[in-house]
Design an enzyme around this catalytic site. Structure first.
Site, PDB file in Angstrom:
ATOM      1  N   LYS A 166     -18.124 -42.377  39.069  1.00 19.98           N
ATOM      2  CA  LYS A 166     -18.515 -42.978  37.795  1.00 19.98           C
ATOM      3  C   LYS A 166     -17.222 -43.247  37.034  1.00 19.98           C
ATOM      4  O   LYS A 166     -16.552 -42.334  36.584  1.00 19.98           O
ATOM      5  CB  LYS A 166     -19.427 -42.028  37.015  1.00 19.98           C
ATOM      6  CG  LYS A 166     -20.379 -42.750  36.040  1.00 19.98           C
ATOM      7  CD  LYS A 166     -19.681 -43.402  34.848  1.00 19.98           C
ATOM      8  CE  LYS A 166     -19.356 -42.358  33.805  1.00 19.98           C
ATOM      9  NZ  LYS A 166     -18.773 -43.023  32.574  1.00 19.98           N
ATOM     10  N   GLY A 221     -13.572 -33.637  31.627  1.00 16.70           N
ATOM     11  CA  GLY A 221     -13.843 -34.275  30.346  1.00 16.70           C
ATOM     12  C   GLY A 221     -14.201 -33.261  29.279  1.00 16.70           C
ATOM     13  O   GLY A 221     -13.747 -32.111  29.307  1.00 16.70           O
ATOM     14  N   SER A 222     -15.039 -33.673  28.345  1.00 16.54           N
ATOM     15  CA  SER A 222     -15.357 -32.860  27.179  1.00 16.54           C
ATOM     16  C   SER A 222     -16.390 -31.794  27.497  1.00 16.54           C
ATOM     17  O   SER A 222     -17.140 -31.886  28.475  1.00 16.54           O
ATOM     18  CB  SER A 222     -15.894 -33.747  26.053  1.00 16.54           C
ATOM     19  OG  SER A 222     -17.168 -34.275  26.417  1.00 16.54           O
ATOM     20  N   GLY A 225     -19.996 -33.517  27.058  1.00 17.04           N
ATOM     21  CA  GLY A 225     -20.399 -34.359  28.172  1.00 17.04           C
ATOM     22  C   GLY A 225     -20.573 -33.578  29.453  1.00 17.04           C
ATOM     23  O   GLY A 225     -21.534 -33.781  30.207  1.00 17.04           O
ATOM     24  N   GLY A 226     -19.643 -32.661  29.720  1.00 18.92           N
ATOM     25  CA  GLY A 226     -19.722 -31.868  30.935  1.00 18.92           C
ATOM     26  C   GLY A 226     -20.921 -30.952  30.954  1.00 18.92           C
ATOM     27  O   GLY A 226     -21.574 -30.781  31.991  1.00 18.92           O
ATOM     28  N   GLU A 245     -14.507 -29.407  34.754  1.00 23.25           N
ATOM     29  CA  GLU A 245     -13.425 -28.923  33.892  1.00 23.25           C
ATOM     30  C   GLU A 245     -13.709 -29.491  32.511  1.00 23.25           C
ATOM     31  O   GLU A 245     -13.723 -30.705  32.322  1.00 23.25           O
ATOM     32  CB  GLU A 245     -12.073 -29.404  34.417  1.00 23.25           C
ATOM     33  CG  GLU A 245     -10.909 -28.985  33.533  1.00 23.25           C
ATOM     34  CD  GLU A 245      -9.714 -29.896  33.690  1.00 23.25           C
ATOM     35  OE1 GLU A 245      -9.139 -30.294  32.647  1.00 23.25           O
ATOM     36  OE2 GLU A 245      -9.363 -30.247  34.825  1.00 23.25           O
ATOM     37  N   CYS A 282      -5.145 -31.775  29.154  1.00 24.83           N
ATOM     38  CA  CYS A 282      -6.152 -30.710  29.065  1.00 24.83           C
ATOM     39  C   CYS A 282      -5.523 -29.338  28.928  1.00 24.83           C
ATOM     40  O   CYS A 282      -6.201 -28.385  28.541  1.00 24.83           O
ATOM     41  CB  CYS A 282      -7.076 -30.751  30.285  1.00 24.83           C
ATOM     42  SG  CYS A 282      -6.193 -30.813  31.855  1.00 24.83           S
ATOM     43  N   GLU A 378     -10.719 -26.802  20.789  1.00 27.14           N
ATOM     44  CA  GLU A 378      -9.760 -27.834  21.170  1.00 27.14           C
ATOM     45  C   GLU A 378      -9.853 -29.041  20.232  1.00 27.14           C
ATOM     46  O   GLU A 378     -10.938 -29.504  19.912  1.00 27.14           O
ATOM     47  CB  GLU A 378     -10.038 -28.292  22.605  1.00 27.14           C
ATOM     48  CG  GLU A 378      -9.089 -29.363  23.100  1.00 27.14           C
ATOM     49  CD  GLU A 378      -9.429 -29.830  24.513  1.00 27.14           C
ATOM     50  OE1 GLU A 378      -8.545 -30.397  25.166  1.00 27.14           O
ATOM     51  OE2 GLU A 378     -10.590 -29.634  24.949  1.00 27.14           O
TER      52      GLU A 378
END
Length: 510
Positions: A166, A221-222, A225-226, A245, A282, A378
């Protein structure tokens, strides 16, 4: 239904560059996954897989000018940074090819039958097999190394799993270019091009994780979203592994002795780490525990000087820029928080690097200081928080409040690194409990691709205990199978007595 266009956007101006693709419909996602699933058998030959990975690396290196130009136009990360990232990307493709050739990733174990044991032991032979189609979710901040040709794709292909990627909306043109090179490499060694497919669109990402022929997923990603994808993977009728992650604060502890010994070096190094890639790594240090007093002040002064010499930077997209400015504004408004170098808006399309300071005690005051919890989250961009602590007990208490992290860094003095076990050893033990990688007298930005690397950590840094960087990343896409008392002629070639493939294996413990 009208197709939704996918545009390449210049983050330096916010203007659309070109239409690259359209968002995939559910039917198109289904077609991509089924095509990849059909191609999986072609990846069974390890020698062909290794040749494919090396061919992909060669084509990416050969197209370096086009790849770097496309990525810079969509990310503003700069040719220098992206040239290095491309070298890292092709290096890890070749490293996984070497791992496939060497074969220990299969973890072959043979236990001879022994009827004298209690209970008697039958003949057992065990190795690992690929899971099937892997869904890969590209990262915004690494358009090459953590995207279409990146580590998740490379390790999954090395394991024998086709991939459907994706693409990230911040670099669709780069994604399409890299996908075309990977597919060309596949065909060049006799594999079907469909061992690599790419889809675009938010809804396509959800369709992908829910597809019954997808066997595992990798995400960078975030947290938001994750976690949504992680929950979707778990909610399927047949749940699948989701290796995500997500987010990380990456705390740094500067001891009083280290501050006294090399304050200027620490402050300058911290500034370089916080601003690397405009703070979009990250593993950017987001919280620094710094001692109160003159030596801690010297560290802060060096940080102030270095950040003051750093010009405005462009973030990956305007949404991230807005989130960064809003996040800094929210944190700066808290009582007791100061901004000696104010981070935030740097102009119409840029941001300024900076840092905030707060007494460490603010994190330990109970319910009345709950508002300060946002400082322990973060903030994506070039900012860090200095929490000034009174003594090591107070620093340890703040560390105990932190969630899981990708990294934790200790800045220690020469005496602390070379002496008998003491407070420094206690710090090592404490940060080991909350991070996947411990750094001493260095900085966490820059994750070496090597067999011993670990890029992961306790939740929310990652959703599993695996790594997304390094040789053992291949383990995410394999599952073990044991064969009991199976005649030699019926065993997979990898497990036959003659070892026709010459693979390393452990036989009855040796």
């Amino acid at each position: 239904m009208t197709a939704t266009p996918v545009w390449s956007v210049d983050p330096r101006t916010g203007k659309q560059r070109e239409q690259v693709a359209v968002e995939a419909t559910p039917g198109e996602v289904d077609e991509a996954v089924r095509a990849a699933h059909t191609a999986r058998g072609a990846l069974a030959d390890a020698a062909v897989r290794a040749a494919f990975l090396r061919a992909a690396a060669a084509l990416l290196d050969g197209g370096a000018h086009r790849v770097v130009a496309a990525a810079d136009a969509e990310t503003a990360l700069g040719p220098g940074r992206l040239t290095g990232e491309l070298a890292r990307t092709t290096g890890q493709l070749r490293a996984f090819a070497d791992a496939v050739d060497e074969g220990s990733y299969l973890d072959i174990r043979i236990d001879r039958a022994d009827p004298s044991l209690t209970p008697p032991r039958p003949e057992l032979r065990r190795y690992k097999v690929p899971l099937g189609v892997v869904a890969v979710y590209s990262a915004s901040n690494f358009p090459l190394a953590f995207s279409v040709p990146g580590g998740d794709t490379a390790s999954a292909l090395a394991a024998g799993c086709p991939v459907v990627v994706k693409a990230h909306p911040d670099h669709p043109a780069t994604s399409e270019l890299c996908a075309s090179l990977l597919r060309e490499a596949a065909v060049s060694v006799g594999l079907p091009a469909d061992v690599v497919r790419v889809v675009h669109g938010f809804d396509a990402g959800l369709e992908l994780i829910r597809h019954p022929l997808v066997s595992a997923a990798g995400f960078t990603g975030s947290v938001r979203g994750g976690r949504a994808l992680f929950d979707a993977a778990a909610a399927r009728p047949v749940p699948i592994p989701f290796h995500g992650e997500l987010g990380s604060l990456n705390p740094v502890v500067v001891t009083a002795a280290a501050a006294a010994e090399r304050a200027e070096e620490i402050g300058t190094g911290l500034a370089a780490s916080v601003t690397l890639g405009v703070g979009q790594f990250c593993v950017k240090p987001g919280l620094v525990l710094l001692p109160e007093g003159p030596d801690g002040d010297r560290v802060a002064q060096a940080l102030t000087k270095a950040l003051g010499e750093t010009g405005p930077g462009v973030l990956l997209d305007h949404r991230m820029r807005e989130n960064f400015i809003a996040g800094v504004r929210e944190r700066s408004a808290l009582p007791g928080v100061a901004a000696p170098v104010a981070p935030g808006d740097g102009g119409e399309h840029t941001v300024r690097a900076g840092y905030l300071t707060v007494p460490a005690a603010r994190f330990l005051g109970g319910a009345q200081d709950e508002a300060y919890e946002v400082l322990l989250e973060e903030c994506f961009g070039p900012v860090t928080v200095l929490a000034r602590y009174a003594d090591q007990d107070e620093a340890a208490a703040v560390l105990a409040r932190l969630p899981g992290n990708l990294s934790a860094t200790l800045q220690l003095s020469a005496a602390e690194t070379g002496g008998a076990p003491g407070p420094a050893a206690e710090l090592i033990g404490q940060v080991t409990a909350l991070a996947g990688r411990i750094v001493v007298n260095g900085w966490p930005t820059g994750v070496a691709v090597s067999p011993a690397q670990h890029h992961g950590g306790p939740y929310p840094a990652a959703t599993s205990h695996s790594t997304s960087v390094g040789g053992t990343a291949i383990e995410r896409w394999l599952r073990p199978v044991a064969y009991q008392s199976v005649p030699d002629a019926l065993l997979p070639a990898e497990l036959r007595e003659s070892n026709p493939l010459g693979l390393p294996r452990r036989v009855t413990g040796a």
